[in-house]
Design an enzyme around this catalytic site. Structure first.
Site, short mmCIF file in Angstrom:
data_model
loop_
_atom_site.label_atom_id
_atom_site.label_comp_id
_atom_site.label_asym_id
_atom_site.label_seq_id
_atom_site.Cartn_x
_atom_site.Cartn_y
_atom_site.Cartn_z
N CYS A 257 -30.14 -95.92 73.82
CA CYS A 257 -30.42 -96.13 72.40
C CYS A 257 -29.32 -96.98 71.76
O CYS A 257 -28.67 -97.80 72.43
CB CYS A 257 -30.63 -94.80 71.68
SG CYS A 257 -31.51 -94.97 70.09
N ASP B 107 -27.80 -87.69 67.15
CA ASP B 107 -28.36 -87.57 65.83
C ASP B 107 -27.82 -86.33 65.16
O ASP B 107 -27.55 -86.31 63.97
CB ASP B 107 -29.89 -87.54 65.90
CG ASP B 107 -30.53 -88.13 64.67
OD1 ASP B 107 -30.37 -89.33 64.45
OD2 ASP B 107 -31.17 -87.36 63.92
#
Length: 321
Positions: free
Chosen positions: A135, A204
């Site tokens: 990511c 996250d």
């Protein structure tokens, strides 16, 4: 207070930021936190509230609009929590000034935090190391950038990270830093782990038990890395710690739109299958070697100590008070 606040009381700039966070035009935990805090500052600056109670109610309404955009992006409520904790005043102008100062302080600390984290993370990287990324994480990039600034030569295997291909952004940034980049499809990660010295991922959010909530595919990569004997390190600022998990809160996993995976016409051609598009997964702490923050490096099981120090035994949403 002159009635409950409505969406009309939330200024347009807040809705724009909320939409951009929800659509992932604004991405990355630090970037999301910065945007959310600044949006609260705009709400405070442009509010037409005539009394302190109305001002506070409108500010809470704006916070809820922002908060509801990304359920797993814990940096967002942490940013809101930081701003709200220092909002004080007995007049609208005093409150407005208080919000402005709190937002400025938060954003300044946010900038410093990433630089400090980068220095901690760079200490793990040696000249000639090869890393693998998944990511797009500005915290991971901060570690690599600092290492490069220290004169270390690095190379990277960068996973595409479908369906939105955030790995392309990482590849571009690493190339600009002078890192030798090899872009690979997600399913090829295990094949190249023998050539990798460190797997570097962001987060996250991070739960109290040290579990890492990150882009879908992180958990599988971590399991493969452990099997191959490749260390996996999570770089995450303390704004990504999830204080709600101290009291047993379960982290919600956001489900993204089917259209990110397949367009309706193509789906129809293959029989309209059910499409599942989870944005994140949970990596258990046993698969993570270390969590790097601006306050130092921690074993996953020790993160709870840092979380309690920063947030106490639990944390309510101040905008709901």
């Amino acid at each position: 207070m002159n009635g409950a606040p409505t969406e009309d009381d939330v200024v347009e700039a807040v809705h724009v930021v909320a939409d951009d966070i929800g659509s992932m035009e604004i991405r990355g935990a630090a970037t999301i936190a910065d945007a959310a805090a600044r949006a609260l500052g705009v709400q405070a600056a442009e509010s037409e509230a005539e009394d302190p109670a109305s001002f506070r109610a409108q500010l809470r309404a704006a916070a809820r609009v922002l908060h509801d955009t990304r359920p797993t992006a814990v940096s967002l409520p942490n940013a809101l929590r930081y701003v709200f904790r220092d909002v004080e005043g007995t007049t609208v102008e005093e409150l407005r000034s208080s919000v402005r100062e709190s937002v400025a302080e938060f954003c300044d600390r946010l900038d410093t935090a990433q630089n400090d984290l980068g220095r901690v993370g760079a200490n793990r990287l040696r000249d000639g190391d090869t890393v693998m990324t998944h990511c797009h994480s500005t915290d991971v990039l901060a570690c690599v950038e600092t290492a490069v600034e220290q004169g270390k030569s690095l190379s990277a295997y960068v996973k595409e990270t479908r369906p939105r291909n955030q790995g392309h952004i990482t590849a571009d940034t690493l190339e600009d830093l002078g890192v030798d980049v090899t872009l690979i499809v997600d399913s090829a990660a295990r094949r190249y782990l023998h050539d990798v010295d460190h797997v570097l991922v962001g987060a996250d959010s991070i739960a109290a038990d040290g579990s890492v909530i990150n882009k879908i595919g992180t958990s599988g990569l971590a399991v493969n890395a452990r099997d191959r004997g490749t260390p996996i390190v999570c770089a995450a600022q303390t704004i990504k710690l999830h204080p709600g998990t101290l009291t047993g809160h379960t982290v919600d996993i956001e489900m993204r739109a089917e259209s990110e995976v397949i367009d309706p016409e193509t789906a129809s051609e293959i029989g309209d299958p059910t499409v599942l598009n989870p944005a994140f997964d949970v990596t258990p702490p046993r698969y993570v070697d270390a969590i790097i923050t601006e306050r130092g490096q921690y074993p996953p099981e020790s993160v709870v100590t840092l979380m309690r120090k920063l947030f106490g035994e639990g944390s309510d949403h101040p905008w709901e008070a």
